[in-house]
Design a protein around this motif. Structure first.
Motif, PDB file in Angstrom:
ATOM      1  N   GLN A 261       0.808  -1.217   0.000  1.00  0.00           N
ATOM      2  CA  GLN A 261       0.000   0.000   0.000  1.00  0.00           C
ATOM      3  C   GLN A 261       0.842   1.268   0.000  1.00  0.00           C
ATOM      4  O   GLN A 261       0.317   2.365  -0.148  1.00  0.00           O
ATOM      5  CB  GLN A 261      -0.947   0.020   1.205  1.00  0.00           C
ATOM      6  N   ASP A 262       2.169   1.128   0.177  1.00  0.00           N
ATOM      7  CA  ASP A 262       3.030   2.298   0.206  1.00  0.00           C
ATOM      8  C   ASP A 262       3.572   2.671  -1.174  1.00  0.00           C
ATOM      9  O   ASP A 262       4.377   3.585  -1.295  1.00  0.00           O
ATOM     10  CB  ASP A 262       4.206   2.065   1.166  1.00  0.00           C
ATOM     11  N   HIS A 263       3.164   1.985  -2.225  1.00  0.00           N
ATOM     12  CA  HIS A 263       3.645   2.296  -3.565  1.00  0.00           C
ATOM     13  C   HIS A 263       3.005   3.599  -4.045  1.00  0.00           C
ATOM     14  O   HIS A 263       1.811   3.658  -4.326  1.00  0.00           O
ATOM     15  CB  HIS A 263       3.317   1.154  -4.531  1.00  0.00           C
ATOM     16  N   ILE A 264       3.812   4.656  -4.104  1.00  0.00           N
ATOM     17  CA  ILE A 264       3.266   5.973  -4.443  1.00  0.00           C
ATOM     18  C   ILE A 264       3.607   6.403  -5.863  1.00  0.00           C
ATOM     19  O   ILE A 264       3.157   7.458  -6.310  1.00  0.00           O
ATOM     20  CB  ILE A 264       3.751   7.050  -3.450  1.00  0.00           C
ATOM     21  N   ALA A 265       4.420   5.597  -6.579  1.00  0.00           N
ATOM     22  CA  ALA A 265       4.837   5.996  -7.932  1.00  0.00           C
ATOM     23  C   ALA A 265       3.664   6.386  -8.830  1.00  0.00           C
ATOM     24  O   ALA A 265       3.748   7.397  -9.559  1.00  0.00           O
ATOM     25  CB  ALA A 265       5.664   4.879  -8.576  1.00  0.00           C
ATOM     26  N   PRO A 266       2.541   5.647  -8.811  1.00  0.00           N
ATOM     27  CA  PRO A 266       1.416   6.043  -9.686  1.00  0.00           C
ATOM     28  C   PRO A 266       0.859   7.427  -9.365  1.00  0.00           C
ATOM     29  O   PRO A 266       0.234   8.060 -10.221  1.00  0.00           O
ATOM     30  CB  PRO A 266       0.357   4.961  -9.412  1.00  0.00           C
TER      31      PRO A 266
END
Length: 410
Positions: A6-11
């Motif tokens: 849930q920490d994937h902020i690239a998008p």
């Protein structure tokens, strides 16, 4: 450092992602599936929708710490758990500002809360964060502040030439795909406490935020230790060195509540200070704030209240008269009984008690289990609103007692 999915902020770091996040206001958790389907139907990629919904949830949670600023910020789950509340960060920044510090290195800046507060006071801030995802969030969060810049680097290897102040909030959790886990050993923090002490030895103004459970024997000599509670929750102990340490203050408890902030301080080391008298349960019982207890200032508060401890090893104060204080919660003593489950069950039944608040200190009794024993099945009492009572379970010497009290309105 591994991150939870849930920490994937690239998008989110795209024009489409940022605009979609900005357009999505708070939503109820029960509506998450419907919102997900609506965004997917509108043609947004699944990965982007997941990132936007997660970030929106984090922003909602973050409002407790960041207020209206939360809706313009980016978060990670672990970063939000450790982030300083803005009203507390403002007090950190004020220390550096009052000391005349011009340039602060925020080593291990996390999401940038303390850097935001310092930059807002026109202090030049170099915010350093080793974790790439967290550093990206801090970069976004600090964009409105021209006095701040973010470095993606190891905090222990940054060049500090020209820096006259250092702030640290060491990582006290490890993160994995299954969540976060707290670290207790100060030397296992990132960076470790010994690194902080080395910085202080250079003469720079140094402040470091530590977990509130830090034992007194781990607090370095020659610094000021300030425990902070917000709304009754002890959030941190901050160690202050050199120019940001107050002369004559070794330990302090700062209590921030709805009525504002209040502080009690002592120049004595942790094994010093006044000794409180011990006396009977009478009049009014006071439950000291957690910051007061952690700072070892219970005896000082007892003196302010003209009161005494009920046991020399337990942080309950009694006093014959009611005195207003921000440092303790007051209760009127109604009755004192020996601790006996059978007798307490009879007392509950005789008084028609349907709701029972149980507090305890100095005893191994589990309030939840005792409540089940004393209130089996349906609540007692007549039809309508059940009668409420408060019990304080404690020990006086070797004797266990149950004190019936009623809260005194603030």
């Amino acid at each position: 450092m591994p991150h939870a999915p849930q920490d994937h902020i690239a998008p989110l770091l795209t024009t489409e992602g940022w605009e979609l996040l900005a357009s999505l206001g708070p939503y109820k958790e029960a509506d998450a599936m419907a919102v997900n389907q609506e965004l997917r139907k509108a043609g947004h990629p699944a990965e982007l929708v997941a990132a936007v919904l997660t970030q929106s949830r984090l922003r909602t949670r973050a409002e407790a710490k960041f207020g209206e600023f939360a809706r313009q910020m980016l978060f990670t789950q672990a970063g939000l758990e450790q982030a300083t509340r803005l009203n507390v960060a403002a007090r950190h920044a004020e220390r550096f500002a009052k000391a005349g510090i011009l340039h602060v290195a925020d080593l291990g800046c996390g999401l940038g809360a303390d850097s935001m507060a310092m930059a807002s006071m026109d202090i030049n801030v170099t915010a350093v964060e080793m974790d790439e995802t967290t550093a990206a969030c801090a970069t976004i969060n600090l964009m409105p502040f021209p006095h701040a810049k973010v470095l993606h680097s190891d905090a222990t290897s940054v060049d500090l030439d020209g820096v006259d102040g250092v702030w640290l909030d060491p990582a006290r959790r490890t993160t994995s795909t299954s969540g976060t886990k707290r670290i207790w050993d100060p030397e296992a923090f990132s960076p470790p406490l010994s690194f902080v002490e080395g910085l202080a030895a250079t003469g720079r103004a140094v402040g470091v935020k530590m977990g509130p459970g830090m034992p007194h024997e781990s607090v370095p000599a020659g610094c000021e230790a300030q425990w902070v509670s917000v709304g009754g929750d002890v959030t941190e102990v901050t160690l202050w060195f050199n120019a940001v340490a107050r002369p004559g203050v070794r330990r302090a408890a700062l209590v921030i509540g709805p009525q504002g902030a209040a502080e009690i301080t002592s120049g004595e080391d942790f094994d010093g200070g006044p000794a409180a008298a011990v006396g009977p349960v009478e009049g009014f019982l006071y439950e000291p704030d957690g910051a007061v207890i952690r700072a070892g200032l219970v005896a000082d508060v007892a003196g302010m209240l003209n009161g005494h401890l009920v046991d020399e090893h337990i942080a309950y104060i009694c006093a014959p008269e009611l005195r207003d204080t921000p440092f303790a919660r007051a209760y009127r003593v109604l009755d004192v009984m020996p601790y006996n489950v059978k007798a307490l069950k009879a007392w509950v039944k005789a008084n028609g008690i349907g709701v029972l608040d149980i507090k305890k200190r100095g005893t191994a009794v589990t309030p939840e289990e005792l409540r089940k024993q004393l209130l089996p099945g349906k609540p007692a009492g007549k039809a309508g609103k059940p009668k409420t009572a408060t019990l304080v379970l404690t020990r006086i010497g070797e004797e266990r007692v149950a004190v019936v009290v009623e809260p005194v309105s603030a």
